[in-house]
Design a protein around this motif. Structure first.
Motif, PDB file in Angstrom:
ATOM      1  N   GLU A 103       1.406  -2.546   6.018  1.00 49.16           N
ATOM      2  CA  GLU A 103       0.322  -1.474   5.741  1.00 49.16           C
ATOM      3  C   GLU A 103       0.114  -0.666   6.872  1.00 49.16           C
ATOM      4  O   GLU A 103      -0.413   0.572   6.712  1.00 49.16           O
ATOM      5  N   MET A 119       0.362   3.215   7.299  1.00 49.63           N
ATOM      6  CA  MET A 119      -0.937   4.059   7.541  1.00 49.63           C
ATOM      7  C   MET A 119      -1.156   4.774   8.884  1.00 49.63           C
ATOM      8  O   MET A 119      -1.654   5.934   9.169  1.00 49.63           O
ATOM      9  N   MET A 176      -0.489   6.435   1.529  1.00 48.80           N
ATOM     10  CA  MET A 176       0.828   5.898   0.926  1.00 48.80           C
ATOM     11  C   MET A 176       1.199   6.185  -0.367  1.00 48.80           C
ATOM     12  O   MET A 176       2.184   6.260  -0.962  1.00 48.80           O
ATOM     13  N   GLU A 218      -1.539  -1.487  -6.033  1.00 48.38           N
ATOM     14  CA  GLU A 218      -1.889  -2.660  -6.346  1.00 48.38           C
ATOM     15  C   GLU A 218      -1.264  -3.272  -7.592  1.00 48.38           C
ATOM     16  O   GLU A 218      -0.954  -4.179  -7.792  1.00 48.38           O
ATOM     17  N   MET A 234      -6.631   1.735  -3.661  1.00 46.33           N
ATOM     18  CA  MET A 234      -7.372   1.400  -2.627  1.00 46.33           C
ATOM     19  C   MET A 234      -6.897   0.948  -1.191  1.00 46.33           C
ATOM     20  O   MET A 234      -7.355   0.605  -0.406  1.00 46.33           O
ATOM     21  N   ARG A 235      -5.679   0.639  -1.452  1.00 48.86           N
ATOM     22  CA  ARG A 235      -4.984   0.068  -0.505  1.00 48.86           C
ATOM     23  C   ARG A 235      -3.936   1.029   0.186  1.00 48.86           C
ATOM     24  O   ARG A 235      -3.355   1.906  -0.599  1.00 48.86           O
ATOM     25  N   GLY A 236      -3.276   1.069   1.668  1.00 50.92           N
ATOM     26  CA  GLY A 236      -2.359   1.832   2.296  1.00 50.92           C
ATOM     27  C   GLY A 236      -3.121   3.155   2.368  1.00 50.92           C
ATOM     28  O   GLY A 236      -2.258   4.081   2.600  1.00 50.92           O
ATOM     29  N   ARG A 237      -4.290   3.378   2.202  1.00 47.62           N
ATOM     30  CA  ARG A 237      -5.015   4.643   2.347  1.00 47.62           C
ATOM     31  C   ARG A 237      -5.069   5.118   3.813  1.00 47.62           C
ATOM     32  O   ARG A 237      -6.323   5.027   4.397  1.00 47.62           O
TER      33      ARG A 237
END
Lengths: 391, 99
Positions: free
Chosen positions: A220, A224, A230, A248, B90-93
């Motif tokens: 991750e 980032m 992403m 997700e 909400m992930r990898g942001r």
């Protein structure tokens, strides 16, 4: 007791195929390797794009992967094609493949006097190797000798609700029978890593559980570190068109294919499984050429591949069984898809019923039946996942 | 009747497996226990895409497989089409200040 018919290797492993692998030690040797493969029946080539002007850790990585591909059970003999000035250690590749008990030869393009002479020497060498191994007979092997890799690609929302469930069923059954199952795609653990970590041997806070959190965190952070969202790359445009709204959602559907058994450990990208049984994670990204290469280098004889949108490609030395979760895609792409798990979505079959069909097909493929991508010759693309820049 | 599947008891979305679902049509949402309820769809929903089975407030988690798959980016009504236009990962942001 379940068995398959495989080629017994000197090191005690069993191959599902009996191929002569042509292994360029660097991208610059690919054209010579391709000419050899076009001419000599029974050969496959690992035409990657690495091997020079890379950082030492990546050159070691490329050497390790090519050596492990040459040692994989589906390879009966190997021909290394060296240019002569590359950064990889081509002599180590030859030594390690030889130490695994396989016939191996090497040609060096610069030393032989260039392309045409190298092609001639390579054709002669590859022909010798094919003649040497082509008479080998299959023998009965217990299913516990299997290393199966699993993967999903070109996913949509049917993947997590049908085809990945089928692969999860097969994965559980194989683990219970004493075989080895390896899954990866660390990017697609994002959002579901806590579920995997809780399944780790020793629990979420044990070394394996902590390692799962660590590889997801590293992946991750790497995505980032460029400062971008992403979402531009994962989920892919095809995933989004298929109804997957976030990484997700994609991840939670993807990890279904790993089944329910405990996770024994995390393998690095270059690492082989040697006699380690049960369910393992391979720390590899989700893109096909890199993860399929990693899985074959792990020692997997076969891959079970789940798709919703329809991913057609295979791998040079590892049969890839396509399990399609979307009944509409299966209808359109029957010539690429090996099994229709879309019947689960339609309510015609249960996960267990299609799972048993997939298991029976797996035994046939291990024993020599071609997958659809093999019959079509759709298995050329592969590459090696490197960490540093090209310099 | 067109079918939508809800994977987990906690889910606030269900996945529609039928072609040609347009605003105003009714789908039957079925869960693993075999319970079903009819919901009127708001928006045109392509095959394999999701609808809300409950009202979801802006900022609240969107739940599938019993887990968060992101957050509602605006209020979502029961029956409404749920996708990248009204929910966000909400992930990898890397674009968010706190990561």
């Amino acid at each position: 007791m379940y068995t398959f018919q495989g080629y017994k290797r000197e090191n005690g492993k069993y191959g599902a195929r009996n191929l002569v692998a042509v292994i360029p030690s660097v991208i610059c040797a690919n054209d010579v390797g391709q000419a050899i493969c076009r001419q000599v029946q029974g050969t496959i080539g690992y035409f990657h794009h690495q091997g020079c002007c890379q950082l030492p850790l990546d050159l070691k990585r490329v050497t390790d992967v090519l050596s492990n591909l040459g040692q994989s059970p589906n390879v009966g003999a190997a021909l290394v094609v060296s240019l002569g000035c590359e950064g990889t250690d081509h002599e180590r590749i030859v030594e390690e493949i030889r130490a695994s008990g396989k016939p191996v030869e090497i040609i060096r393009i610069q030393e032989l006097g260039g392309t045409s002479r190298a092609i001639q020497a390579g054709i002669d060498a590859a022909q010798r190797l094919v003649l040497q191994i082509s008479g080998q007979q299959r023998v009965t092997a217990d299913i516990s000798e299997l290393v199966m890799s699993i993967k999903c690609g070109a996913s949509d929302t049917t993947s997590g609700m049908a085809s990945n469930c089928v692969i999860g069923y097969v994965a559980d059954k194989l683990v219970d029978l004493g075989a080895t199952v390896v899954f990866g795609e660390t990017t697609e653990f994002l959002g579901g890593e806590h579920i995997l970590a809780r399944r780790a041997v020793g629990g979420e806070n044990g070394p394996v559980g902590r390692r799962i959190y660590q590889i997801v965190d590293e992946m991750e952070k790497r995505a980032m570190s460029i400062g971008e969202d992403m979402r531009g790359g994962q989920p892919t445009p095809g995933n989004i068109a298929g109804g997957l709204s976030s990484i997700e959602e994609k991840s939670l559907g993807a990890i279904v294919k790993s089944g329910h058994r405990p996770i024994q450990g995390v393998l690095d990208y270059c690492e082989r499984v040697d006699g380690q049984k049960g369910l393992w994670i391979k720390d590899a990204p989700g893109r096909e050429p890199e993860i399929l290469t990693g899985m074959a280098a792990t020692g997997a004889q076969c891959m079970m591949f789940s798709t919703g949108r329809g991913a057609p490609q295979g791998f040079p030395s590892m049969p890839v069984i396509k399990i399609c979760g979307n009944p509409n895609t299966y209808e359109r792409m029957q010539h690429d898809m090996d099994l229709n798990a879309g019947r689960i979505i339609l309510g015609e079959k249960s996960i267990e019923e299609v799972g048993e069909e997939a298991f029976a097909l797996l035994l046939e493929v291990l024993s020599g039946r071609m997958t659809k991508n093999e019959a079509l010759g759709y298995y050329g693309s592969m590459d090696i996942f490197c960490l540093g820049p090209v310099i | 009747m067109a079918l939508a599947l809800k994977v987990d008891e906690k889910d606030n979305v269900a996945t529609v497996f039928e072609n040609g679902i347009v605003s105003g049509m009714t789908v039957t949402v079925r869960d693993k226990a075999g319970r079903s309820e009819d919901i009127k769809v708001i928006g045109d929903v392509p095959y394999g895409h999701k609808i809300a089975v409950k009202d979801i407030e802006a900022g609240a988690p969107v739940i599938k497989y019993g887990e968060s798959i992101g957050a509602a980016s605006r209020d979502i009504a029961r029956g409404e089409y749920v996708h990248v236009h009204n929910m966000v990962a909400m992930r990898g942001r890397g674009d968010l200040a706190e990561g």
